[in-house]
Design a protein around this motif. Structure first.
Motif, PDB file in Angstrom:
ATOM      1  N   PRO A  20       0.530  -1.228  -0.267  1.00  0.00           N
ATOM      2  CA  PRO A  20       0.471   0.274  -0.052  1.00  0.00           C
ATOM      3  C   PRO A  20       0.658   1.252  -0.101  1.00  0.00           C
ATOM      4  N   MET A  21       1.762   1.120   0.417  1.00  0.00           N
ATOM      5  CA  MET A  21       2.722   2.223   0.663  1.00  0.00           C
ATOM      6  C   MET A  21       3.595   2.660  -0.947  1.00  0.00           C
ATOM      7  N   LEU A  22       3.864   1.555  -1.814  1.00  0.00           N
ATOM      8  CA  LEU A  22       4.054   2.134  -2.468  1.00  0.00           C
ATOM      9  C   LEU A  22       2.764   2.085  -3.568  1.00  0.00           C
ATOM     10  N   GLU A  23       1.804   1.570  -3.522  1.00  0.00           N
ATOM     11  CA  GLU A  23       0.935   1.931  -4.507  1.00  0.00           C
ATOM     12  C   GLU A  23      -0.037   2.558  -4.014  1.00  0.00           C
ATOM     13  N   THR A  24      -0.441   3.144  -3.200  1.00  0.00           N
ATOM     14  CA  THR A  24      -1.337   3.858  -2.356  1.00  0.00           C
ATOM     15  C   THR A  24      -1.519   5.825  -2.246  1.00  0.00           C
ATOM     16  N   PHE A  25      -0.009   5.315  -1.333  1.00  0.00           N
ATOM     17  CA  PHE A  25       0.191   6.057  -0.549  1.00  0.00           C
ATOM     18  C   PHE A  25       1.503   7.029  -0.708  1.00  0.00           C
ATOM     19  N   SER A  26       1.435   6.449  -2.390  1.00  0.00           N
ATOM     20  CA  SER A  26       3.149   6.718  -2.886  1.00  0.00           C
ATOM     21  C   SER A  26       3.217   8.644  -2.540  1.00  0.00           C
ATOM     22  N   GLU A  27       2.473   9.150  -2.914  1.00  0.00           N
ATOM     23  CA  GLU A  27       2.821  10.800  -2.819  1.00  0.00           C
ATOM     24  C   GLU A  27       2.887  11.428  -1.808  1.00  0.00           C
ATOM     25  N   THR A  28       3.161  10.757  -0.006  1.00  0.00           N
ATOM     26  CA  THR A  28       3.030  11.091   0.930  1.00  0.00           C
ATOM     27  C   THR A  28       4.185  10.050   1.508  1.00  0.00           C
ATOM     28  N   SER A  29       4.359   9.215   1.099  1.00  0.00           N
ATOM     29  CA  SER A  29       5.092   8.070   2.001  1.00  0.00           C
ATOM     30  C   SER A  29       6.513   7.941   0.624  1.00  0.00           C
ATOM     31  N   GLU A  30       7.510   6.805   1.462  1.00  0.00           N
ATOM     32  CA  GLU A  30       9.145   6.906   1.071  1.00  0.00           C
ATOM     33  C   GLU A  30       9.426   5.488   1.374  1.00  0.00           C
ATOM     34  N   LEU A  31       9.951   4.312   1.263  1.00  0.00           N
ATOM     35  CA  LEU A  31      10.588   2.725   1.305  1.00  0.00           C
ATOM     36  C   LEU A  31      11.961   3.369   1.446  1.00  0.00           C
ATOM     37  N   VAL A  32      12.754   3.610   2.862  1.00  0.00           N
ATOM     38  CA  VAL A  32      13.707   3.893   2.412  1.00  0.00           C
ATOM     39  C   VAL A  32      14.859   2.841   2.924  1.00  0.00           C
ATOM     40  N   GLY A  33      14.699   1.319   3.863  1.00  0.00           N
ATOM     41  CA  GLY A  33      16.068   0.751   4.222  1.00  0.00           C
ATOM     42  C   GLY A  33      14.367  -0.652   4.458  1.00  0.00           C
ATOM     43  N   MET A  34      16.018  -1.662   4.422  1.00  0.00           N
ATOM     44  CA  MET A  34      14.976  -2.670   4.990  1.00  0.00           C
ATOM     45  C   MET A  34      15.564  -3.450   5.477  1.00  0.00           C
ATOM     46  N   LEU A  35      15.385  -4.367   6.698  1.00  0.00           N
ATOM     47  CA  LEU A  35      16.556  -5.447   8.031  1.00  0.00           C
ATOM     48  C   LEU A  35      15.553  -6.184   7.760  1.00  0.00           C
ATOM     49  N   ASP A  36      16.518  -7.191   7.367  1.00  0.00           N
ATOM     50  CA  ASP A  36      16.263  -8.801   7.761  1.00  0.00           C
ATOM     51  C   ASP A  36      17.565  -9.961   8.048  1.00  0.00           C
ATOM     52  N   PRO A  37      17.646 -10.795   8.622  1.00  0.00           N
ATOM     53  CA  PRO A  37      18.339 -11.671   8.004  1.00  0.00           C
ATOM     54  C   PRO A  37      18.646 -12.104   7.368  1.00  0.00           C
ATOM     55  N   ASP A  38      17.294 -12.651   6.142  1.00  0.00           N
ATOM     56  CA  ASP A  38      17.847 -13.888   5.305  1.00  0.00           C
ATOM     57  C   ASP A  38      17.595 -12.898   3.839  1.00  0.00           C
ATOM     58  N   VAL A  39      18.576 -12.351   3.202  1.00  0.00           N
ATOM     59  CA  VAL A  39      18.605 -11.897   1.656  1.00  0.00           C
ATOM     60  C   VAL A  39      17.783 -12.631   0.674  1.00  0.00           C
ATOM     61  N   LYS A  40      17.285 -13.305   1.212  1.00  0.00           N
ATOM     62  CA  LYS A  40      16.401 -13.631   0.450  1.00  0.00           C
ATOM     63  C   LYS A  40      15.601 -13.554   0.307  1.00  0.00           C
ATOM     64  N   ARG A  41      14.970 -12.497   1.426  1.00  0.00           N
ATOM     65  CA  ARG A  41      13.715 -11.706   1.230  1.00  0.00           C
ATOM     66  C   ARG A  41      13.623 -10.159   0.680  1.00  0.00           C
ATOM     67  N   PHE A  42      14.787 -10.332   0.312  1.00  0.00           N
ATOM     68  CA  PHE A  42      15.053  -8.812  -0.006  1.00  0.00           C
ATOM     69  C   PHE A  42      14.567  -9.115  -1.059  1.00  0.00           C
ATOM     70  N   ALA A  43      14.952 -10.298  -1.517  1.00  0.00           N
ATOM     71  CA  ALA A  43      15.697 -10.028  -3.037  1.00  0.00           C
ATOM     72  C   ALA A  43      13.841 -10.328  -3.561  1.00  0.00           C
ATOM     73  N   LEU A  44      13.752 -11.732  -3.123  1.00  0.00           N
ATOM     74  CA  LEU A  44      11.360 -11.917  -3.815  1.00  0.00           C
ATOM     75  C   LEU A  44      10.807 -10.806  -3.066  1.00  0.00           C
ATOM     76  N   CYS A  45      11.362  -9.717  -2.355  1.00  0.00           N
ATOM     77  CA  CYS A  45      10.122  -8.312  -2.915  1.00  0.00           C
ATOM     78  C   CYS A  45      10.734  -7.575  -3.480  1.00  0.00           C
ATOM     79  N   LYS A  46      11.917  -7.533  -3.413  1.00  0.00           N
ATOM     80  CA  LYS A  46      11.548  -6.791  -4.853  1.00  0.00           C
ATOM     81  C   LYS A  46      12.033  -6.697  -6.199  1.00  0.00           C
ATOM     82  N   GLU A  47      11.290  -7.957  -5.938  1.00  0.00           N
ATOM     83  CA  GLU A  47      10.930  -9.300  -7.544  1.00  0.00           C
ATOM     84  C   GLU A  47       9.198  -8.828  -7.689  1.00  0.00           C
ATOM     85  N   ASP A  48       8.611  -8.575  -6.630  1.00  0.00           N
ATOM     86  CA  ASP A  48       7.355  -8.466  -6.717  1.00  0.00           C
ATOM     87  C   ASP A  48       7.581  -6.583  -7.431  1.00  0.00           C
TER      88      ASP A  48
END
Length: 430
Positions: A20-48
């Motif tokens: 929703p941050m990216l698709e509905t509220f992008s005019e007022t919200s920005e994702l600037v960082g992601m933290l997780d112990p598993d790098v595969k989760r970053f890759a899958l999220c960015k794939e989507d």
């Protein structure tokens, strides 16, 4: 533009916050960082979401680096339940606001640590209890505020989790109390917050019974006592009633659920994560059945039950007051219900008068239409036209967790538990 960083790139993080941050509220919200112990989760999220390919990634130990590099305004906490307290407190130490999924923490002591940290910080904690936002639940709140049933005296809430959804908790990390706090916290804290909000009262004392009746090695449904199996390779899975109920031999049909990863292949691609562990493993240590009585500070009583292995999913609710009674019954996941059922209504019974049947205007979206509305409050600010408070804070999150902990402790210790005594036992854990 408000800047957000996410701690824990889980399915809830992606569906409830990042999308929703990216698709509905992008005019007022920005994702600037992601933290997780598993790098595969970053890759899958960015794939989507290819538009966040540039967003910086951080290991679980790099919170300080993430804050320094990305300068977020808000930290979103959506990792495994036991990790919440660490990142909430770190965020508050930086003076940052926090949005956390439920449960806020896995113990009452850690909840107290969060409240203590918030008291010293300019940052504020929001717990995203989306059940409050269901149209049926907000209508009930409005009826109570209007005085339709007078002073509330008692509540009966019986929650039913079906064999598909219920068994999923015992296939994942939730089955270990050290990770989830047990299901009286991980799941039931949702329900306790809802009742606390309706009542506008504080829970004080709990007495409960509980058991593990369906899962674990002693289950009557266990086809063979053996540890370490996973559904993907299990050689007795077609003798398992839970597996056979929801899976065909040819894997020709699938079941959808808001709470469970629907793409099993993708899900299992995470590092050291499986959602198909055997529900009959001997390491399972949490209960699957509870009944409890909760006493509130202004005299209301709650009679609560939950069962995690039933033929259908939903709940039955009755709220009694000095001027009347409210009743409703909901069936969840209709595609998994093998029988016809009535449409949900709210039935209002004045103490001296005629019954009224209320048909509530429904909304699309997860959690009974609650998700899109809470997302508006989270990313746009609370609706100024709403005449009552609905977003939850750290105190709400604490009493929901403390009630859940009081339940399992009452089960284990066979005595009533005073909730404030749990909250006062502040943990010294770092």
């Amino acid at each position: 533009m408000k800047r957000f960083a996410v701690c824990g790139v889980s399915k809830r993080a992606v569906g409830m916050f990042i999308k929703p941050m990216l698709e509905t509220f992008s005019e007022t919200s920005e994702l600037v960082g992601m933290l997780d112990p598993d790098v595969k989760r970053f890759a899958l999220c960015k794939e989507d979401f290819p538009q966040i390919a540039h967003v910086q990634e951080y290991d679980e130990s790099q919170f300080h680096n993430m804050v320094k590099d990305t300068k977020p305004d808000v930290i979103i906490v959506t990792g495994r339940d036991d990790t919440h307290v660490k990142y909430i407190i770190l965020a508050l130490e930086y003076g940052l606001d926090v949005m956390t999924e439920k449960p806020m923490a896995t113990t009452a002591a850690d909840c107290q640590r969060i409240m203590d940290a918030e008291a010293k910080s300019k940052g504020r904690v929001t717990v995203t209890f989306n059940y409050r936002y269901s149209p049926f639940h907000t209508k009930i709140k409005e009826m109570i505020l209007e005085g339709k049933i007078g002073r509330i005296t008692s509540v009966d809430l019986n929650w039913y989790i079906d064999t598909y959804h219920g068994s999923s908790y015992f296939q994942r990390w939730n089955r270990m109390r050290k990770f989830s706090g047990g299901l009286s916290i991980h799941k039931s804290s949702h329900h306790f917050d809802l009742v606390n909000w309706w009542l506008d009262q504080t829970p004080e004392e709990v007495f409960a019974f509980g058991a593990r009746n369906y899962y674990g090695e002693e289950s009557v449904h266990n086809p063979e006592k053996k540890d370490g199996r996973v559904c993907a390779t299990c050689d007795v899975k077609h003798s398992c009633s839970y597996y056979s109920r929801w899976n065909s031999r040819s894997n020709s049909f699938t079941v959808q659920d808001d709470h469970i990863e629907s793409d099993k292949g993708r899900n299992e691609s995470y590092t050291n994560y499986r959602s198909d562990q055997c529900i009959f493993d001997s390491e399972i240590e949490i209960e699957d059945t509870y009944t409890a009585t909760v006493r509130y500070n202004q005299g209301a009583l709650l009679s609560y039950s939950i069962n995690f292995s039933l033929p259908y999913e939903g709940y039955s609710l009755a709220i009694n007051g000095t001027e009347g009674r409210i009743e409703t019954k909901e069936i969840h996941a209709p595609s998994r219900v093998p029988f016809p059922f009535d449409e949900q209504t709210i039935d209002y019974y004045p103490l001296f008068g005629s019954k009224e049947i209320i048909h509530v205007v429904k909304r699309d979206g997860g959690h009974g239409g609650g998700d899109p509305v809470i997302q508006e409050d989270l990313f746009m600010g609370p609706d100024p036209a709403r005449p009552y408070e609905i977003l939850s804070g750290s105190r709400d999150g604490s009493y929901a967790v403390a009630t859940g902990e009081a339940i399992w402790r009452s089960v284990k210790e066979k005595k009533p538990i005073h909730i404030n005594e749990l909250l006062e036992k502040t943990s010294t854990k770092v």
